[in-house]
Scaffold this motif. Structure first.
Motif, PDB file in Angstrom:
ATOM      1  N   ILE A   1      10.327  -8.316 -14.811  1.00  0.00           N
ATOM      2  CA  ILE A   1       9.027  -7.624 -14.770  1.00  0.00           C
ATOM      3  C   ILE A   1       7.965  -8.477 -14.065  1.00  0.00           C
ATOM      4  CG2 ILE A   1       9.476  -6.130 -16.763  1.00  0.00           C
ATOM      5  CD1 ILE A   1       7.617  -7.876 -18.419  1.00  0.00           C
ATOM      6  N   SER A   2       8.029  -9.797 -14.260  1.00  0.00           N
ATOM      7  CA  SER A   2       7.015 -10.629 -13.599  1.00  0.00           C
ATOM      8  C   SER A   2       7.212 -10.614 -12.083  1.00  0.00           C
ATOM      9  CB  SER A   2       7.032 -12.061 -14.136  1.00  0.00           C
ATOM     10  OG  SER A   2       8.202 -12.722 -13.743  1.00  0.00           O
ATOM     11  N   GLY A   3       8.475 -10.682 -11.645  1.00  0.00           N
ATOM     12  CA  GLY A   3       8.764 -10.666 -10.207  1.00  0.00           C
ATOM     13  C   GLY A   3       8.354  -9.348  -9.575  1.00  0.00           C
ATOM     14  N   THR A   4       8.653  -8.249 -10.264  1.00  0.00           N
ATOM     15  CA  THR A   4       8.275  -6.928  -9.754  1.00  0.00           C
ATOM     16  C   THR A   4       6.752  -6.832  -9.654  1.00  0.00           C
ATOM     17  OG1 THR A   4      10.206  -6.052 -10.910  1.00  0.00           O
ATOM     18  CG2 THR A   4       8.599  -4.441 -10.136  1.00  0.00           C
ATOM     19  N   ALA A   5       6.080  -7.287 -10.703  1.00  0.00           N
ATOM     20  CA  ALA A   5       4.612  -7.237 -10.708  1.00  0.00           C
ATOM     21  C   ALA A   5       4.042  -8.098  -9.582  1.00  0.00           C
ATOM     22  CB  ALA A   5       4.082  -7.712 -12.059  1.00  0.00           C
ATOM     23  N   PHE A   6       4.675  -9.232  -9.346  1.00  0.00           N
ATOM     24  CA  PHE A   6       4.213 -10.143  -8.293  1.00  0.00           C
ATOM     25  C   PHE A   6       4.341  -9.479  -6.916  1.00  0.00           C
ATOM     26  CE2 PHE A   6       4.580 -14.638  -6.357  1.00  0.00           C
ATOM     27  CZ  PHE A   6       3.220 -14.848  -6.478  1.00  0.00           C
ATOM     28  N   VAL A   7       5.486  -8.816  -6.705  1.00  0.00           N
ATOM     29  CA  VAL A   7       5.698  -8.123  -5.422  1.00  0.00           C
ATOM     30  C   VAL A   7       4.656  -7.007  -5.260  1.00  0.00           C
ATOM     31  CG1 VAL A   7       7.301  -6.715  -4.071  1.00  0.00           C
ATOM     32  CG2 VAL A   7       8.154  -8.693  -5.327  1.00  0.00           C
ATOM     33  N   ILE A   8       4.401  -6.256  -6.328  1.00  0.00           N
ATOM     34  CA  ILE A   8       3.402  -5.168  -6.259  1.00  0.00           C
ATOM     35  C   ILE A   8       2.045  -5.727  -5.828  1.00  0.00           C
ATOM     36  CG2 ILE A   8       2.035  -3.548  -7.662  1.00  0.00           C
ATOM     37  CD1 ILE A   8       4.560  -3.069  -9.362  1.00  0.00           C
ATOM     38  N   VAL A   9       1.593  -6.762  -6.532  1.00  0.00           N
ATOM     39  CA  VAL A   9       0.261  -7.316  -6.264  1.00  0.00           C
ATOM     40  C   VAL A   9       0.182  -7.863  -4.836  1.00  0.00           C
ATOM     41  CG1 VAL A   9      -1.403  -9.112  -6.918  1.00  0.00           C
ATOM     42  CG2 VAL A   9      -0.191  -7.831  -8.686  1.00  0.00           C
ATOM     43  N   LEU A  10       1.212  -8.647  -4.445  1.00  0.00           N
ATOM     44  CA  LEU A  10       1.165  -9.251  -3.114  1.00  0.00           C
ATOM     45  C   LEU A  10       1.291  -8.197  -2.013  1.00  0.00           C
ATOM     46  CD1 LEU A  10       3.168 -12.577  -3.546  1.00  0.00           C
ATOM     47  CD2 LEU A  10       0.713 -12.245  -3.423  1.00  0.00           C
ATOM     48  N   TYR A  11       2.057  -7.142  -2.286  1.00  0.00           N
ATOM     49  CA  TYR A  11       2.195  -6.063  -1.294  1.00  0.00           C
ATOM     50  C   TYR A  11       0.840  -5.381  -1.077  1.00  0.00           C
ATOM     51  CZ  TYR A  11       3.504  -1.577   0.751  1.00  0.00           C
ATOM     52  OH  TYR A  11       3.574  -0.461   1.547  1.00  0.00           O
ATOM     53  N   VAL A  12       0.155  -5.070  -2.167  1.00  0.00           N
ATOM     54  CA  VAL A  12      -1.147  -4.408  -2.060  1.00  0.00           C
ATOM     55  C   VAL A  12      -2.144  -5.322  -1.341  1.00  0.00           C
ATOM     56  CG1 VAL A  12      -3.110  -3.515  -3.386  1.00  0.00           C
ATOM     57  CG2 VAL A  12      -0.782  -2.928  -4.065  1.00  0.00           C
ATOM     58  N   VAL A  13      -2.160  -6.588  -1.743  1.00  0.00           N
ATOM     59  CA  VAL A  13      -3.076  -7.540  -1.095  1.00  0.00           C
ATOM     60  C   VAL A  13      -2.763  -7.647   0.401  1.00  0.00           C
ATOM     61  CG1 VAL A  13      -3.744  -9.982  -0.971  1.00  0.00           C
ATOM     62  CG2 VAL A  13      -3.546  -8.861  -3.194  1.00  0.00           C
ATOM     63  N   SER A  14      -1.462  -7.736   0.725  1.00  0.00           N
ATOM     64  CA  SER A  14      -1.078  -7.885   2.136  1.00  0.00           C
ATOM     65  C   SER A  14      -1.489  -6.662   2.943  1.00  0.00           C
ATOM     66  CB  SER A  14       0.423  -8.140   2.260  1.00  0.00           C
ATOM     67  OG  SER A  14       1.135  -6.940   2.045  1.00  0.00           O
ATOM     68  N   CYS A  15      -1.338  -5.472   2.344  1.00  0.00           N
ATOM     69  CA  CYS A  15      -1.733  -4.250   3.058  1.00  0.00           C
ATOM     70  C   CYS A  15      -3.238  -4.238   3.307  1.00  0.00           C
ATOM     71  CB  CYS A  15      -1.326  -3.010   2.262  1.00  0.00           C
ATOM     72  SG  CYS A  15       0.449  -2.721   2.301  1.00  0.00           S
ATOM     73  N   LYS A  16      -3.986  -4.682   2.296  1.00  0.00           N
ATOM     74  CA  LYS A  16      -5.444  -4.714   2.457  1.00  0.00           C
ATOM     75  C   LYS A  16      -5.836  -5.721   3.547  1.00  0.00           C
ATOM     76  CE  LYS A  16      -6.525  -1.660  -0.507  1.00  0.00           C
ATOM     77  NZ  LYS A  16      -7.006  -0.391   0.050  1.00  0.00           N
ATOM     78  N   LEU A  17      -5.180  -6.882   3.538  1.00  0.00           N
ATOM     79  CA  LEU A  17      -5.496  -7.902   4.534  1.00  0.00           C
ATOM     80  C   LEU A  17      -5.125  -7.444   5.944  1.00  0.00           C
ATOM     81  CD1 LEU A  17      -4.393 -11.204   2.726  1.00  0.00           C
ATOM     82  CD2 LEU A  17      -6.716 -10.449   3.228  1.00  0.00           C
ATOM     83  N   ARG A  18      -3.993  -6.723   6.025  1.00  0.00           N
ATOM     84  CA  ARG A  18      -3.530  -6.273   7.352  1.00  0.00           C
ATOM     85  C   ARG A  18      -4.156  -4.938   7.750  1.00  0.00           C
ATOM     86  NH1 ARG A  18       1.816  -5.049   7.338  1.00  0.00           N
ATOM     87  NH2 ARG A  18       1.784  -4.820   5.076  1.00  0.00           N
ATOM     88  N   LYS A  19      -4.919  -4.363   6.808  1.00  0.00           N
ATOM     89  CA  LYS A  19      -5.585  -3.069   7.024  1.00  0.00           C
ATOM     90  C   LYS A  19      -4.586  -1.972   7.386  1.00  0.00           C
ATOM     91  CE  LYS A  19     -10.129  -4.852   8.350  1.00  0.00           C
ATOM     92  NZ  LYS A  19      -9.917  -6.248   7.954  1.00  0.00           N
ATOM     93  N   VAL A  20      -3.500  -1.910   6.587  1.00  0.00           N
ATOM     94  CA  VAL A  20      -2.529  -0.821   6.764  1.00  0.00           C
ATOM     95  C   VAL A  20      -2.482  -0.031   5.459  1.00  0.00           C
ATOM     96  CG1 VAL A  20      -1.111  -2.084   8.410  1.00  0.00           C
ATOM     97  CG2 VAL A  20      -0.552  -2.182   5.983  1.00  0.00           C
ATOM     98  N   SER A  21      -2.015   1.198   5.535  1.00  0.00           N
ATOM     99  CA  SER A  21      -1.977   2.017   4.321  1.00  0.00           C
ATOM    100  C   SER A  21      -0.811   1.595   3.427  1.00  0.00           C
ATOM    101  CB  SER A  21      -1.859   3.490   4.675  1.00  0.00           C
ATOM    102  OG  SER A  21      -0.678   3.689   5.399  1.00  0.00           O
ATOM    103  N   ILE A  22      -0.999   1.808   2.145  1.00  0.00           N
ATOM    104  CA  ILE A  22       0.016   1.401   1.177  1.00  0.00           C
ATOM    105  C   ILE A  22       1.006   2.544   0.982  1.00  0.00           C
ATOM    106  CG2 ILE A  22       0.356   0.775  -1.254  1.00  0.00           C
ATOM    107  CD1 ILE A  22      -2.587  -0.386  -1.007  1.00  0.00           C
TER     108      ILE A  22
END
Lengths: 287, 392
Positions: B209-230
């Motif tokens: 669960i921690s790894g999944t949560a980590f991927v979720i958070v980093l994916y959202v952050v990366s999309c925001k930084l790259r300005k792409v849709s999630i």
């Protein structure tokens, strides 16, 4: 005469110098090769050492054969008066940090007051007792029960149990802590990595971390003394013979007699560690 | 001498040597990182092995996250060792009965596996870059390509076979590594708080669960930084995975705790005193309440209401952040909590971690940022993104 000797020695000195240079060169060459093969050699040497230990090879201690002894320790809690000379002697003998958090041996005080079910327990490391002694390096039990109605009170000296099946040895990742042929559990301070897994595994709280050396430390039964025919420091200074040490292979030794003549107990037998410190005169609260 | 160690106050009776806690916050960080490794690898494997195509946007990213966390895992251990320069003694002359002796080999094996898998995954990218880039970067990618520029269908099919095999070996590898960390604690008979057969399972499930949560958070952050849709369907699958594994984790943790109390062996009074006293905030409020029950309710609500759009993203990301906090608290409550209950079963130690120093909170915090720094470098070198065509 001296001049003659000097003249005679000159060729020898030159020869020695040449040989030394050659040795140095070969040493450098050998060093380079040795570096490359260090891992293999270290591994092999260690395996050999383990094999030697398993085979009962005698350690290089003059006039001592560890295959001929089986050490054990006895504690007669009925005799202990809580003077704490043993704790201080141990600290001095073994250069243990003079503070209230590092002990190779300690003494517990059990006091049951009238009308209470459970004993009140403290050791010399309790802040109230440290305050009473006024220093971290010398110890005494504060007279905190002088106005209370005490039903039962006794002292219990504690130390490493040098178990037959030591949990600390089981968990050590490098084999730095090991069981000797003569029954002591020791730590190789030059090989310990300081992970403290053994500190966690010991159910008796006998191990601590030596922050100065970066390795684990604990009671060795004063191995440097007993292998010379001396008694451990704590046994030596005990004024009431509450601590007994000796060789179980010698049926006439004090420890053999102690175990033979008393109904002895060990601490926490349910752990399966099979301690080699035998107690007389302890109560249900002691663990 | 005082600066050399950190002694803790206590209540009741504790052995004199217990006032200096052996394993500190660095050993809290260690299982936390291995957990993130196992969890992120699970997300990657769900795509790589089990064909969850919705996870394509994060599959390669999750693999890089796993690699970055795994490369950091030895760091807290080395920082903690009294003689770190002797760390390899455990590998050169391993003591076979020690659970710790396995670590070097298990971690070494797993790092090699992760590096291999990463290489196969990013080989087309490496080859492409080696041909397109100039100067130092051309050299860099050329060396990484190991001289193989073959991207034909035959070569790619060969790569896919390797990837599949590595991912399959990696599943027991990653989970075994973390289950083993649970065993390091669970196998110790000296501490009632740790001594449980369920410990490896609890560690493993909380890892996922921690790894999944980590991927979720980093994916959202990366999309925001790259300005792409999630990718919403990807987020939903990860939210389902999080929800499912969280249910199991809570269930097993509950069973473990109930068993401990129900068995009621020696020292249970002190354990209950601990649970109902010092553990109320770190366990009941932070780990259980805010970190587990709240996100579970939020995700259940999102799934039940069929929420989508920004609300879904905010809800899932918020829940994932809480889960990350819960698992960190779980590691803390296990590692530090276990040492706060005295081996005498008659006393409690109150450990307050220092902020500064080798084993302080600052050092642990810095160790936790290392995977993020590594990741920020690696995502620039090996582009893991598979964004949907709706890219803004």
């Amino acid at each position: 005469m001296q001049q003659n000797e000097q003249l005679e020695n000159q060729p020898d000195e030159q020869l020695e110098k040449q040989q030394k240079e050659r040795r140095d060169f070969l040493g450098c060459l050998g060093g380079a090769i040795a570096c490359g093969a260090a891992t293999v050699v270290a591994s092999a040497a260690s395996s050999a050492a383990v094999a030697a230990t398993a085979g009962g090879a005698v350690p290089p201690i003059p006039n001592f054969d560890w295959s001929k002894h089986q050490w054990a320790f006895g504690v007669d809690a009925e005799r202990c008066i809580g003077c704490l000379r043993c704790v201080e002697a141990c600290k001095r003998e073994n250069n243990v940090a003079p503070d209230a958090h590092h002990f190779r041996t300690w003494v517990e005080r059990y006091v049951t007051l009238e009308g209470e079910e459970k004993a009140r327990i403290d050791s010399q490391a309790d802040p109230a007792n440290i305050a009473a002694s006024g220093t971290d390096g010398q110890y005494r039990f504060a007279n905190r029960y002088k106005d209370a109605k005490v039903e039962k009170a006794f002292f219990v000296p504690k130390l490493c149990n040098h178990c037959t099946h030591p949990a600390c040895v089981q968990v050590c990742p490098t084999g730095a802590t090991y069981k000797t042929e003569d029954g002591a559990v020791l730590i190789d301070h030059t090989y310990c990595i300081g992970c403290q897994y053994c500190v966690q595994a010991c159910p008796y709280g006998a191990r601590f971390f030596n922050e100065e050396k970066g390795v684990t430390d604990k009671c060795t039964w004063c191995y440097h003394r007993i292998t010379k025919g001396l008694q451990p420091a704590c046994v030596e200074v005990c004024p009431v013979s509450a601590r007994i040490f000796g060789d179980r292979n010698d049926k006439q030794s004090l420890i053999s007699q102690f175990i033979q003549n008393h109904r002895v107990q060990v601490l926490r037998p349910e752990t399966g560690n099979a301690p080699n410190v035998f107690y007389v005169g302890i109560d249900k609260d002691v663990s | 001498m005082d600066a050399l160690f950190h002694a803790s106050p206590f209540t009741g009776y504790v052995y004199p040597n217990e006032t200096v806690i052996p394993w500190t916050v660095l050993i809290v960080v260690y299982p936390y990182l291995t957990g993130l490794v196992a969890g992120a690898f699970t997300i990657s494997s769900l795509y790589q092995v089990f064909g969850f195509t919705q996870l394509r946007p994060v599959a390669h990213f999750a693999l890089l996250i796993s690699l970055c966390c795994m490369l950091t895992v030895p760091l807290p251990l080395l920082l903690h060792l009294g003689q770190p320069e002797r760390a390899f003694n455990a590998m050169i002359t391993p003591h076979v009965t020690s659970a710790f002796a396995v670590f070097g080999y298990a971690a070494g094996f797993y790092i090699i596996l992760l590096v291999l898998e990463t290489w196969f995954v990013f080989r087309p990218h490496i080859v492409q870059q080696a041909q397109q880039r100039t100067g130092v970067m051309r050299w860099f990618y050329s060396i990484l390509s190991l001289g193989s520029y073959d991207l034909s269908e035959k070569a790619m099919s060969y790569d896919r076979k390797w990837l599949f095999t590595l991912a399959i070996i990696g599943i027991p590898g990653a989970h075994g590594l973390h289950g083993y960390v649970g065993f390091v604690f669970g196998s110790l008979k000296s501490r009632e708080w740790w001594s449980s057969d369920l410990m490896p399972v609890i560690f493993l499930l909380s890892a996922i669960i921690s790894g999944t949560a980590f991927v979720i958070v980093l994916y959202v952050v990366s999309c925001k930084l790259r300005k792409v849709s999630i990718d919403l369907s990807c987020m939903k699958v990860m939210a389902y995975a999080l929800w499912g594994f969280m249910m199991f984790t809570l269930l097993i943790e509950g069973v473990e705790f109930l068993s401990l109390v129900y068995r009621g062996r020696e020292g249970i009074e002190v354990i209950l005193e601990f649970v109902t006293g010092p553990l109320i905030i770190p366990f009941f409020i932070l780990q259980f309440g805010i970190g587990s029950v709240l996100p579970l309710i939020v995700i259940t609500f999102l799934i039940w209401r069929g929420t989508s759009g920004t609300a879904l993203i905010v809800g899932i990301t918020g829940s994932a952040i809480l889960v990350l906090l819960a698992v960190l608290m779980m590691r803390y409550n296990v590692v530090i909590g276990g040492q706060e209950i005295s081996k005498t079963a008659k006393g409690l130690i109150a450990y307050h971690p220092p902020i500064l120093g080798r084993e302080g909170l600052l050092a642990a915090g810095i160790v936790l940022t290392v995977p993020l720094i590594l990741l920020s470098v690696l995502v620039r070198l090996f582009t893991p993104w598979h964004d949907s065509p709706r890219t803004a």
